[in-house]
Design an enzyme around this catalytic site. Structure first.
Site, short mmCIF file in Angstrom:
data_model
loop_
_atom_site.label_atom_id
_atom_site.label_comp_id
_atom_site.label_asym_id
_atom_site.label_seq_id
_atom_site.Cartn_x
_atom_site.Cartn_y
_atom_site.Cartn_z
N THR A 160 11.54 -58.13 20.77
CA THR A 160 11.45 -56.69 21.02
C THR A 160 12.76 -56.28 21.68
O THR A 160 13.64 -57.12 21.90
CB THR A 160 10.29 -56.39 22.00
N LYS A 179 5.06 -61.01 37.16
CA LYS A 179 4.15 -61.53 36.13
C LYS A 179 3.16 -62.53 36.72
O LYS A 179 2.02 -62.64 36.25
CB LYS A 179 4.96 -62.15 34.99
N ASN A 189 0.35 -53.04 29.31
CA ASN A 189 1.45 -53.69 28.59
C ASN A 189 2.83 -53.21 29.04
O ASN A 189 3.82 -53.92 28.85
CB ASN A 189 1.26 -53.42 27.09
N TYR A 228 11.01 -60.41 38.00
CA TYR A 228 10.10 -60.33 36.84
C TYR A 228 9.04 -61.44 36.94
O TYR A 228 7.85 -61.20 36.72
CB TYR A 228 10.92 -60.46 35.57
N LEU A 265 5.67 -54.68 21.71
CA LEU A 265 4.32 -55.25 21.69
C LEU A 265 3.25 -54.18 21.84
O LEU A 265 2.21 -54.23 21.17
CB LEU A 265 4.19 -56.27 22.81
N ASP A 276 3.58 -44.04 26.82
CA ASP A 276 4.94 -44.59 27.02
C ASP A 276 5.82 -43.49 27.58
O ASP A 276 5.73 -42.34 27.16
CB ASP A 276 5.55 -45.11 25.70
N1 LIG Z 1 8.82 -59.72 24.30
C1 LIG Z 1 8.41 -60.87 24.83
O1 LIG Z 1 8.71 -61.99 24.36
C2 LIG Z 1 7.55 -60.84 26.06
C3 LIG Z 1 7.22 -62.07 26.65
C4 LIG Z 1 6.37 -62.08 27.75
C5 LIG Z 1 5.87 -60.89 28.23
N2 LIG Z 1 6.24 -59.70 27.65
C6 LIG Z 1 5.66 -58.47 28.21
O2 LIG Z 1 5.12 -57.69 27.15
C7 LIG Z 1 5.15 -56.31 27.53
C8 LIG Z 1 5.81 -55.49 26.45
O3 LIG Z 1 7.17 -55.85 26.37
P1 LIG Z 1 8.06 -55.67 25.05
O4 LIG Z 1 8.69 -56.98 24.81
O5 LIG Z 1 7.27 -55.01 23.99
O6 LIG Z 1 9.21 -54.72 25.61
P2 LIG Z 1 9.65 -53.25 25.17
O7 LIG Z 1 10.78 -52.89 26.08
O8 LIG Z 1 9.87 -53.18 23.70
O9 LIG Z 1 8.39 -52.35 25.50
C9 LIG Z 1 7.99 -52.02 26.82
C10 LIG Z 1 7.61 -50.56 26.82
O10 LIG Z 1 7.13 -50.22 28.13
C11 LIG Z 1 7.57 -48.89 28.38
N3 LIG Z 1 7.58 -48.59 29.81
C12 LIG Z 1 8.49 -49.03 30.73
N4 LIG Z 1 8.23 -48.50 31.93
C13 LIG Z 1 7.12 -47.71 31.76
C14 LIG Z 1 6.36 -46.90 32.65
N5 LIG Z 1 6.72 -46.79 33.93
N6 LIG Z 1 5.29 -46.24 32.15
C15 LIG Z 1 4.95 -46.34 30.84
N7 LIG Z 1 5.65 -47.09 29.96
C16 LIG Z 1 6.72 -47.76 30.42
C17 LIG Z 1 8.98 -48.85 27.80
O11 LIG Z 1 9.42 -47.51 27.58
C18 LIG Z 1 8.82 -49.65 26.53
O12 LIG Z 1 8.58 -48.84 25.39
C19 LIG Z 1 5.87 -56.26 28.88
O13 LIG Z 1 4.92 -56.24 29.92
C20 LIG Z 1 6.65 -57.56 28.91
O14 LIG Z 1 6.94 -57.98 30.21
C21 LIG Z 1 7.06 -59.66 26.58
#
Ligand SMILES: NC(=O)c1ccc[n+]([C@@H]2O[C@H](COP(=O)([O-])OP(=O)(O)OC[C@H]3O[C@@H](n4cnc5c(N)ncnc54)[C@H](O)[C@@H]3O)[C@@H](O)[C@H]2O)c1
Length: 304
Positions: free
Chosen positions: A208, A178, A103, A174, A18, A37
């Protein structure tokens, strides 16, 4: 003319998923972007752990190739001082900061009885401390600009989740993180308005790395992909824009091509004590089930 021409944004966790989609969309709308990242795909593939390109640098290359402006940052948002440096990085390299998209995220899904202290610390560290620390340093920057008579239209866009609003099996840490982000966003909105900063949260739903085991693969027919990460980025660009300056302290969910206003906790039915004094346990045996439309004794199946 883009909605975000001349603006500068930070997107944390923007090397993949995302965050990457948000960074590309913000840049396409005219913003210069700090792509943050920690992950380094190439390094994790090599045995000696050297060389390679960070995921952030790869997204920067995509933005630049599309004619946009971006810089990479590989700091961890769990580090308070590194968060200050990310804000400084935006100002030093891109001249200012207008938009913060928190994010970055991790999951450590386990049933509570099997979870470890490390799972808890990591989950709260990335989501809660990371969001808080980034917003703290961005807001300190915006507040100092306002005090110096500068023009600020700051935007903080945090990332929550359905788990934080409704709970989810195996996601106690988690979900706690959140939900904390929502409480944080509502409080920040109350504070930050005084220096012209809005704070809102988005609740995305996307395929993702975090969710691919649950969500399968994209439709093969090339039709609209309900779970493409890009689906959430239009809302992020809108919230980041001057057009959304009236909106703060809200949670918006994106599901495919729909945006949903999430209405928070609200008071339901109420019961006042029988005699006007403090509530007695004995009267609550009857009164509390009635608040839920149940007969005295409670809801079937929840145990006596
Ligand atoms: N995918 C979904 O359906 C979904 C649903 C609800 C919420 N979210 C939220 O959306 C956000 C993005 O998630 P995603 O699905 O793209 O997951 P993802 O794992 O593809 O991306 C998350 C990114 O955050 C980076 N990250 C982790 N720890 C970090 C740190 N300490 N410093 C900097 N970067 C760091 C990771 O390296 C990764 O690239 C998250 O906060 C997740 O909780 C996602």
């Amino acid at each position: 003319m883009g909605l975000l021409d001349g603006r500068v944004a930070i997107v944390t966790g923007a090397g993949r998923g995302l965050g990457r989609a948000h960074a590309l969309a913000l840049a396409a709308a005219g913003a210069a972007v700090v792509v943050n990242d920690v992950v380094n795909d190439a390094v994790t593939r090599t045995e000696n752990g050297t060389g390679g390109t960070s995921a952030a640098a790869q997204v920067v290359a995509e933005i630049v190739a599309a004619g946009g402006k971006a810089v990479a940052d590989t700091s961890s948002v769990t580090d308070w001082r590194a968060c200050a440096a990310i804000v400084d990085h935006a100002v030093a390299e891109l001249g200012r900061l207008d938009i913060l998209v928190n994010n970055a995220g991790v999951t450590r899904d386990r049933m509570l009885a099997s979870a470890t202290e490390e799972d808890l610390d990591l989950t709260l560290g990335v989501h809660v401390k990371g969001t808080y620390a980034m917003a703290h340093h961005a807001c300190a920057y915006w507040r100092s600009l306002v005090k110096a008579g500068g023009d600020v239209t700051g935007r903080v866009i945090n990332t929550t989740s359905g788990a934080g609003m409704a709970g989810n099996l195996g996601q106690t840490a988690y979900a706690a993180a959140k939900a904390a982000i929502i409480g944080f966003t509502l409080s920040l909105a109350l504070e930050a308005g005084r220096y012209h900063v809005t704070a809102n949260a988005v609740s995305p739903l996307a395929r993702t790395r975090m969710t691919e085991q649950l969500m399968g693969t994209a439709p093969a027919d090339g039709g609209f992909d309900d779970l493409a990460p890009e689906n959430a980025s239009g809302l992020v660009v809108y919230l980041a824009s001057p057009a959304a300056g009236w909106l703060t302290g809200q949670v918006l969910r994106v599901e495919g091509n729909e945006v949903i206003r999430m209405d928070g906790w609200s008071a339901g039915p109420r019961y006042r004590s029988r005699d006007g004094a403090a509530l007695e346990p004995a009267e609550l045996v009857e009164a509390v089930p009635k608040l839920f439309g149940a007969a005295p004794g409670g809801l079937a199946g929840l145990g006596g």
